[in-house]
Design an enzyme around this catalytic site. Structure first.
Site, PDB file in Angstrom:
ATOM      1  CB  THR A 190      -0.962  -0.031   1.202  1.00 37.25           C
ATOM      2  OG1 THR A 190      -1.921   1.007   1.041  1.00 37.25           O
ATOM      3  CG2 THR A 190      -0.227   0.116   2.514  1.00 37.25           C
ATOM      4  CD  GLU A 209      -3.809  -2.307  -1.198  1.00 42.93           C
ATOM      5  OE1 GLU A 209      -4.040  -2.174   0.023  1.00 42.93           O
ATOM      6  OE2 GLU A 209      -4.206  -3.262  -1.868  1.00 42.93           O
ATOM      7  CG  ASN A 210      -5.822   4.032  -3.395  1.00 47.98           C
ATOM      8  OD1 ASN A 210      -6.100   2.944  -3.901  1.00 47.98           O
ATOM      9  ND2 ASN A 210      -6.753   4.848  -2.926  1.00 47.98           N
ATOM     10  NE  ARG A 240      -9.581   3.908   2.087  1.00 45.73           N
ATOM     11  CZ  ARG A 240      -8.624   2.991   1.940  1.00 45.73           C
ATOM     12  NH1 ARG A 240      -8.187   2.669   0.759  1.00 45.73           N
ATOM     13  NH2 ARG A 240      -8.114   2.385   2.981  1.00 45.73           N
TER      14      ARG A 240
END
Length: 141
Positions: free
Chosen positions: A11, A49-50, A82
């Site tokens: 992440t 990923e963010n 998200r």
């Protein structure tokens, strides 16, 4: 990990050191570099990923930067977390499309063209006032 074809998913790919509080004493960019080197040493791929819900061009630019590693072990995939209706707002959508094009084409394109003459699967529509009226009329019919 490499022996079994494991892909490490990590992440904070969009985070920048300069955006962190001084009190935090952290370096997300440094952490990503360390994980990238570790996956290269282990002979496995790195996916990212963010962590934050952001839609601006600077965020996507940072992901592009972290996806192109100096160690030649760039990201094999990126997951955007998200996703919600804000993702589809006009400016946010334009930033997303630019980002996807850059990721899929190795960063060769920096601006979204008015039309997709390259026949890719990625497209975005631009409505003119005239075509918007026709669309509205068609929707009412």
């Amino acid at each position: 990990m490499g022996k079994y074809g494991v892909v490490m998913n990590f992440t904070c790919m969009e985070m920048r050191d300069g955006k962190q509080s001084e009190n935090a004493s952290c370096s997300p960019e440094g952490l990503v570099r360390k994980v990238n080197m570790a996956t290269k040493t282990a002979g496995t791929e790195l996916a990212g990923e963010n962590v934050l819900e952001r839609y601006d061009a600077g965020t996507y630019s940072q992901v592009l930067t972290t996806s192109r590693s100096d160690s030649e072990n760039g990201l094999s995939a990126f997951t955007y977390l998200r996703m919600n209706k804000r993702w589809f707002e006009t400016e946010n959508w334009k930033h997303l499309v630019d980002f996807m094009r850059n990721m899929s084409e190795g960063g060769r394109h920096t601006k979204l063209p008015k039309s997709d003459l390259s026949k890719t699967d990625l497209s975005i529509g631009f409505l003119t006032l005239k075509s918007a009226r026709k669309t509205k009329e068609a929707a009412l019919a």
